[in-house]
Design a protein around this motif. Sequence first.
Motif, PDB file in Angstrom:
ATOM      1  N   CYS A 203      -3.772   3.694   5.413  1.00  0.00           N
ATOM      2  CA  CYS A 203      -3.786   4.707   4.343  1.00  0.00           C
ATOM      3  C   CYS A 203      -4.945   4.531   3.357  1.00  0.00           C
ATOM      4  CB  CYS A 203      -2.455   4.720   3.589  1.00  0.00           C
ATOM      5  SG  CYS A 203      -2.138   3.249   2.577  1.00  0.00           S
TER       6      CYS A 203
ATOM      7  N   VAL B 117      -0.314  -1.581  -7.329  1.00  0.00           N
ATOM      8  CA  VAL B 117       0.352  -1.675  -6.032  1.00  0.00           C
ATOM      9  C   VAL B 117       1.610  -2.542  -6.102  1.00  0.00           C
ATOM     10  CG1 VAL B 117      -1.830  -1.319  -4.793  1.00  0.00           C
ATOM     11  CG2 VAL B 117      -0.941  -3.649  -5.094  1.00  0.00           C
TER      12      VAL B 117
ATOM     13  N   THR C  75      -5.392   2.498   0.878  1.00  0.00           N
ATOM     14  CA  THR C  75      -5.092   2.074  -0.488  1.00  0.00           C
ATOM     15  C   THR C  75      -5.874   0.798  -0.768  1.00  0.00           C
ATOM     16  OG1 THR C  75      -2.850   2.981  -0.379  1.00  0.00           O
ATOM     17  CG2 THR C  75      -3.266   1.299  -2.071  1.00  0.00           C
TER      18      THR C  75
ATOM     19  N   CYS D 190       0.852  -1.181   0.000  1.00  0.00           N
ATOM     20  CA  CYS D 190       0.000   0.000   0.000  1.00  0.00           C
ATOM     21  C   CYS D 190       0.897   1.244   0.000  1.00  0.00           C
ATOM     22  CB  CYS D 190      -0.909  -0.014   1.229  1.00  0.00           C
ATOM     23  SG  CYS D 190      -0.008   0.037   2.790  1.00  0.00           S
ATOM     24  N   ARG D 191       0.293   2.406  -0.062  1.00  0.00           N
ATOM     25  CA  ARG D 191       1.046   3.655  -0.125  1.00  0.00           C
ATOM     26  C   ARG D 191       1.922   3.867   1.106  1.00  0.00           C
ATOM     27  NH1 ARG D 191      -0.287   8.563   1.724  1.00  0.00           N
ATOM     28  NH2 ARG D 191      -2.410   7.873   2.148  1.00  0.00           N
ATOM     29  N   CYS D 192       1.425   3.496   2.295  1.00  0.00           N
ATOM     30  CA  CYS D 192       2.193   3.748   3.520  1.00  0.00           C
ATOM     31  C   CYS D 192       3.100   2.577   3.914  1.00  0.00           C
ATOM     32  CB  CYS D 192       1.255   4.097   4.676  1.00  0.00           C
ATOM     33  SG  CYS D 192       0.305   2.708   5.348  1.00  0.00           S
TER      34      CYS D 192
END
Length: 143
Positions: free
Chosen positions: A77, A98, A79, A7-9
């Motif tokens: 986050c 991703v 995502t 994911c983004r974080c």
Amino acid sequence: MRFTGQCRCGHVVIEIEAQQLPPLYACHCLNCQRWSGSAFGLHMLCEASGVQVTGETATYRHEYHGQSSTQHACGVCHTRLFNETTAAPGMLVVRGGVLEGAERFAPIAHIWTRRKQPWLVLPEGVAQWEESPTPEEFSKALG
């Protein structure tokens, strides 16, 4: 082969173990456009047994056309990472964006093209359907 993503974080990590790159397709339906905030959703159809998820996901379940889908997103986050659907038992539909190295992957099929953005030109020779293909048609196209 091993494919990894997150994911983004970085709270949730996905690892895919497969003999080859799982089939990647683009969905141009309005739901995918809205969920992705883009022109289409990029999905990779993976055997559930070959996917390992580390980290906690938040889930959202919805019904559509007699099917059920459970969406998984990072609980931190948000995502959107993958989903499970009764339309494809034993499979996970991983969001292609991703994955590490996603720029190397090209969709081998496009679905719901009647909803695609008019400025988007799809490549010739790639399987395309105006709506959802039958499971048999889709399976044949994805190899």
